[in-house]
Design an enzyme around this catalytic site. Structure first.
Site, PDB file in Angstrom:
ATOM      1  NE  ARG A  80     -38.530  36.127  11.772  1.00 38.02           N
ATOM      2  CZ  ARG A  80     -38.363  37.407  12.057  1.00 38.02           C
ATOM      3  NH1 ARG A  80     -39.036  37.972  13.045  1.00 38.02           N
ATOM      4  NH2 ARG A  80     -37.510  38.143  11.382  1.00 38.02           N
ATOM      5  CE1 TYR A 219     -41.618  31.603   6.140  1.00 34.40           C
ATOM      6  CE2 TYR A 219     -41.460  32.480   8.365  1.00 34.40           C
ATOM      7  CZ  TYR A 219     -40.907  32.267   7.129  1.00 34.40           C
ATOM      8  OH  TYR A 219     -39.639  32.707   6.879  1.00 34.40           O
ATOM      9  CE  LYS A 228     -34.930  33.345  12.938  1.00 32.95           C
ATOM     10  NZ  LYS A 228     -33.496  33.683  12.858  1.00 32.95           N
ATOM     11  CG  HIS A 248     -30.452  36.588  14.489  1.00 30.43           C
ATOM     12  ND1 HIS A 248     -31.053  37.659  13.864  1.00 30.43           N
ATOM     13  CD2 HIS A 248     -30.663  35.519  13.683  1.00 30.43           C
ATOM     14  CE1 HIS A 248     -31.602  37.259  12.725  1.00 30.43           C
ATOM     15  NE2 HIS A 248     -31.381  35.966  12.586  1.00 30.43           N
ATOM     16  CB  SER A 270     -33.879  39.034   9.033  1.00 33.11           C
ATOM     17  OG  SER A 270     -34.110  38.319  10.220  1.00 33.11           O
ATOM     18  CB  CYS A 272     -28.114  42.100   7.023  1.00 31.53           C
ATOM     19  SG  CYS A 272     -29.372  43.397   6.977  1.00 31.53           S
ATOM     20  CG  ASP A 295     -30.794  32.130  11.655  1.00 30.99           C
ATOM     21  OD1 ASP A 295     -30.679  33.237  11.075  1.00 30.99           O
ATOM     22  OD2 ASP A 295     -31.790  31.813  12.320  1.00 30.99           O
ATOM     23  NE  ARG A 387     -36.606  32.682   5.103  1.00 28.79           N
ATOM     24  CZ  ARG A 387     -35.737  33.285   5.928  1.00 28.79           C
ATOM     25  NH1 ARG A 387     -34.701  32.631   6.402  1.00 28.79           N
ATOM     26  NH2 ARG A 387     -35.904  34.536   6.256  1.00 28.79           N
TER      27      ARG A 387
HETATM   28  P1  GTP Z   1     -31.917  35.416   7.867  1.00 33.61           P
HETATM   29  O1  GTP Z   1     -31.644  34.020   7.411  1.00 33.61           O
HETATM   30  O2  GTP Z   1     -33.288  35.921   7.495  1.00 33.61           O
HETATM   31  O3  GTP Z   1     -31.612  35.670   9.322  1.00 33.61           O
HETATM   32  O4  GTP Z   1     -30.935  36.399   7.035  1.00 33.61           O
HETATM   33  P2  GTP Z   1     -29.383  36.279   6.663  1.00 33.61           P
HETATM   34  O5  GTP Z   1     -28.615  37.265   7.485  1.00 33.61           O
HETATM   35  O6  GTP Z   1     -28.910  34.890   6.612  1.00 33.61           O
HETATM   36  O7  GTP Z   1     -29.409  36.892   5.226  1.00 33.61           O
HETATM   37  P3  GTP Z   1     -28.871  36.340   3.844  1.00 33.61           P
HETATM   38  O8  GTP Z   1     -27.451  35.868   3.880  1.00 33.61           O
HETATM   39  O9  GTP Z   1     -29.890  35.399   3.295  1.00 33.61           O
HETATM   40  O10 GTP Z   1     -28.958  37.779   3.128  1.00 33.61           O
HETATM   41  C1  GTP Z   1     -29.035  37.852   1.819  1.00 33.61           C
HETATM   42  C2  GTP Z   1     -29.172  39.275   1.353  1.00 33.61           C
HETATM   43  O11 GTP Z   1     -28.010  40.029   1.641  1.00 33.61           O
HETATM   44  C3  GTP Z   1     -29.294  39.223  -0.138  1.00 33.61           C
HETATM   45  O12 GTP Z   1     -30.060  40.305  -0.574  1.00 33.61           O
HETATM   46  C4  GTP Z   1     -27.829  39.342  -0.561  1.00 33.61           C
HETATM   47  O13 GTP Z   1     -27.718  39.770  -1.872  1.00 33.61           O
HETATM   48  C5  GTP Z   1     -27.308  40.348   0.446  1.00 33.61           C
HETATM   49  N1  GTP Z   1     -25.860  40.234   0.694  1.00 33.61           N
HETATM   50  C6  GTP Z   1     -25.216  39.276   1.400  1.00 33.61           C
HETATM   51  N2  GTP Z   1     -23.886  39.518   1.443  1.00 33.61           N
HETATM   52  C7  GTP Z   1     -23.697  40.669   0.755  1.00 33.61           C
HETATM   53  C8  GTP Z   1     -22.537  41.471   0.443  1.00 33.61           C
HETATM   54  O14 GTP Z   1     -21.422  41.166   0.843  1.00 33.61           O
HETATM   55  N3  GTP Z   1     -22.752  42.596  -0.273  1.00 33.61           N
HETATM   56  C9  GTP Z   1     -23.983  42.960  -0.711  1.00 33.61           C
HETATM   57  N4  GTP Z   1     -24.113  44.089  -1.428  1.00 33.61           N
HETATM   58  N5  GTP Z   1     -25.096  42.242  -0.465  1.00 33.61           N
HETATM   59  C10 GTP Z   1     -24.955  41.117   0.267  1.00 33.61           C
HETATM   60 MN    MN Z   2     -29.901  33.023   6.837  1.00 33.88          MN
HETATM   61 MN    MN Z   3     -32.379  34.647  11.070  1.00 31.40          MN
END
Ligand code: GTP
Ligand code: MN
Ligand code: MN
Length: 609
Positions: A80, A219, A228, A248, A270, A272, A295, A387
């Site tokens: 993005r 993208y 989004k 979100h 994002s 997280c 999401d 992705r």
């Molecule tokens: P978008 O799809 O971009 O909105 O993001 P999202 O919130 O879906 O993020 P996603 O679940 O793909 O985040 C993955 C990141 O968070 C990776 O780096 C994971 O390793 C980390 N992660 C997810 N859950 C945990 C957790 O419980 N502990 C830790 N340490 N890392 C985590």
């Molecule tokens: Mn996601």
């Molecule tokens: Mn997202």
């Protein structure tokens, strides 16, 4: 309808119906051909086959993943582009300090110039779609035109696209208009490239007209305009006007060992952990988690005062790296076929790979650019923002009622961010107002691995900083109204704050996370159920020490330092609250007084420690 409508602007033509709008866009962009998409499997197969022939897609070895493809984007078109994302409402104040505002008339004239002739030599696809099931009470309709077949195929996975949606669009003429071009006309039979795009990019939103105009990128976040751009930026404005919320957030259905069912919505910035939590496989016995969305959530107050939620999407557009058997086996199992991968690595046996998929790095890899790659290459094999695009229905943990048009009743709302310090593992907000304060103050700390200063706070209120289509402070006022206004009847969900990412002095995570997050969910839902004990802290209600037998957090069998996970350092918090005050001041007199009052209350509580 056969009359050329070049003199009519697409925006004006829209009132006459979808055909008139499409004709006006075609007159402006001058494609060779216009194709109305029916959303069928046959059409999807035809488009993907055509893209394999032209080199836009590589077929993944069907022995491993049937009907799956790899797209390699142009190396400049991988994410993005927030700096090129614009909110074009009449008043700059309505966009607020956290959005890039542009004068709508000026932006329209810029876009008219860019879109003129932009589809020459290409096919323009008309993609009718519904966010939420077609005809659902809370669903919304849209039409995207695009000159990218990759976008069409992705939209088929991410939305309810095709004939049924089009019928309703014609019937109601109530739809969001989304015009997209990669901005790479093929003039005089010029040869195409696998991933056409343009160095100039505009992702422009006209919230008052419910219109989106996207130029120059293919993208996902810039080009799948249902996601989004519509389901968050435009929908957040619709939601403000109509009394609901577009957020979100993931949505899950959780069943406790006594068989009580809950629904939880959670907002994390994002990368997280939303997709991870949405597909959680609990580590503690007796608990069950099912996926509804990963999401985006649309939250609608019901007549009974309770908040209902739908996932407006039909697929997952998830981050590939880090998705592996150890962290998210449910996601891995979802990707068995019918998946478009973008910018992951390719194995020599024709399957895909990315960092974290397997512990052992396979040999004979090609990286996301198609170059031979080994761990010694000094780069990553998959792009960090690579992705997967996959139908939600394929997820093994999908809830039966995930697409119920009535939505599910939300029992708890969770806010989180990536915080190495300060923020405890979990607390419950004291009230809805306090919960809105928690959402408004979500922030994530940059790590040493990422650009920016170590420990620097990046504010991301409600995880919506890049996605709120109007003034963020008005968003907070709207949340206050939804939860405390007369319609809520005091039945709004409880609000919690979590932080999976707190680190100890040695720099390692204090909490194991992933499957173990089920223990935090259990405490949250035991609170909702009335069976968990809690103690008052300046930040809200925290678990009591002493474990599950006394109603506290279940950490049985885990080697964790609970006191470090929940420690509150008054000096560090004083600095954090000062920073919050500075952040709030950006919003001037649009800041709701209740949030200022919450800040003062928390200061008071720290002072009284
Ligand atoms: P978008 O799809 O971009 O909105 O993001 P999202 O919130 O879906 O993020 P996603 O679940 O793909 O985040 C993955 C990141 O968070 C990776 O780096 C994971 O390793 C980390 N992660 C997810 N859950 C945990 C957790 O419980 N502990 C830790 N340490 N890392 C985590
Ligand atoms: Mn996601
Ligand atoms: Mn997202």
């Amino acid at each position: 309808m056969d009359q050329p409508t070049a003199s009519v602007s697409p925006s004006a033509a829209r009132a006459l119906g979808v055909e008139a709008w499409v004709d006006a866009i075609a007159a402006l962009t001058r494609p060779d051909e216009v194709v109305w998409c029916d959303g069928s499997r046959v059409e999807y197969n035809r488009l993907t086959r055509q893209m394999v022939d032209t080199g836009t897609l590589l077929q993944v070895n069907p022995e491993f993943r049937p009907s799956s493809f790899l797209a390699r984007s142009d190396p400049s078109d991988v994410a993005r582009v927030e700096a090129r994302t614009f909110i074009c409402c009449e008043s700059e104040d309505d966009a607020g300090p956290s959005n890039n505002w542009r004068d709508p008339a000026q932006m329209r004239s810029t876009l008219d110039g860019l879109f003129a002739g932009s589809m020459r030599g290409r096919t323009m696809y008309v993609v009718p779609f519904s966010m939420g099931v077609v005809g659902g009470r809370y669903s919304k309709l849209g039409v995207q035109v695009t000159d990218s077949p990759y976008v069409v195929a992705s939209m088929r996975t991410m939305t309810r696209m095709g004939t049924d949606a089009l019928r309703l669009i014609r019937e109601t003429n109530d739809w969001v208009a989304a015009a997209h071009t990669v901005g790479a006309p093929l003039i005089d039979g010029a040869a195409d490239v696998p991933w056409p795009c343009n160095a100039t990019k505009y992702i422009s939103h006209f919230p008052e007209q419910r219109e989106i105009w996207s130029f120059g990128s293919a993208y996902g976040g810039n080009a799948l305009l249902a996601k989004k751009s519509f389901a968050l930026r435009i929908a957040s404005v619709m939601a403000r006007d109509e009394g609901w919320l577009a957020e979100h957030m993931l949505i899950i259905r959780v069943t406790n060992p006594r068989g009580r069912v809950f629904h939880v919505a959670a907002a994390f910035p994002s990368a997280c952990g939303k997709t991870n939590l949405a597909m959680l496989a609990p580590s503690i016995p007796g608990w069950k988690v099912e996926t509804i969305g990963d999401d985006i959530a649309w939250l609608i107050p019901g007549a009974d005062g309770r908040l209902r939620a739908i996932n407006p999407e039909a697929g997952f557009f998830g981050v590939a790296p880090g998705t592996g058997a150890a962290t998210n086996s449910v996601a891995v199992d979802t990707l068995w076929g019918n998946t478009i991968f973008t910018n992951v690595a390719l194995r020599d046996d024709g399957d895909v790979w990315w960092e974290g998929l397997t512990e052992k790095v396979p040999t004979g890899l090609r990286d996301w650019r198609g170059e031979e790659w080994t761990p010694e290459s000094g780069t990553t094999a998959a792009h960090p923002n690579s992705r997967f695009t996959v139908p939600a229905a394929q997820c093994p943990s999908i809830a039966d009622a995930w697409d119920d048009p009535e939505g599910v009743v939300i029992d708890a709302i969770v806010f989180g961010g990536r915080r190495a310090t300060n923020v405890p593992l979990v607390v419950e907000a004291r009230s809805w107002e306090h919960g809105v304060y928690v959402g408004a103050t979500v922030s994530s700390e940059r790590t040493a691995a990422a650009e920016g200063t170590l420990g620097e706070l990046r504010r991301d209120p409600f995880a919506m900083m890049p996605f709120c289509g109007y003034n963020m402070a008005d968003h907070w006022s709207h949340w206050l109204e939804v939860g405390t206004g007369s319609r809520s009847a005091g039945r709004a969900p409880r609000i919690f704050q979590v932080n999976w990412f707190r680190k100890g002095d040695d720099g390692s995570f204090l909490w194991p996370g992933f499957a173990e997050n089920s223990r935090v969910l259990a405490w949250i839902l035991d609170r909702v159920d009335g069976s968990a004990a809690a103690r008052d802290t300046p930040l809200g209600w925290a678990p009591v020490e002493g474990g599950p037998d006394s109603g506290g957090l279940n950490t049985d069998g885990l080697d964790v330092d609970e006191s470090a996970l929940f420690a509150l350092d008054p000096v560090a918090w004083s600095a954090e609250l000062d920073d919050t005050e500075r952040f709030f001041s950006l919003f001037g007199d649009r800041l709701p007084a209740q949030l200022q009052a919450q800040l003062a209350d928390i200061r008071q509580r720290f002072a009284a420690l």
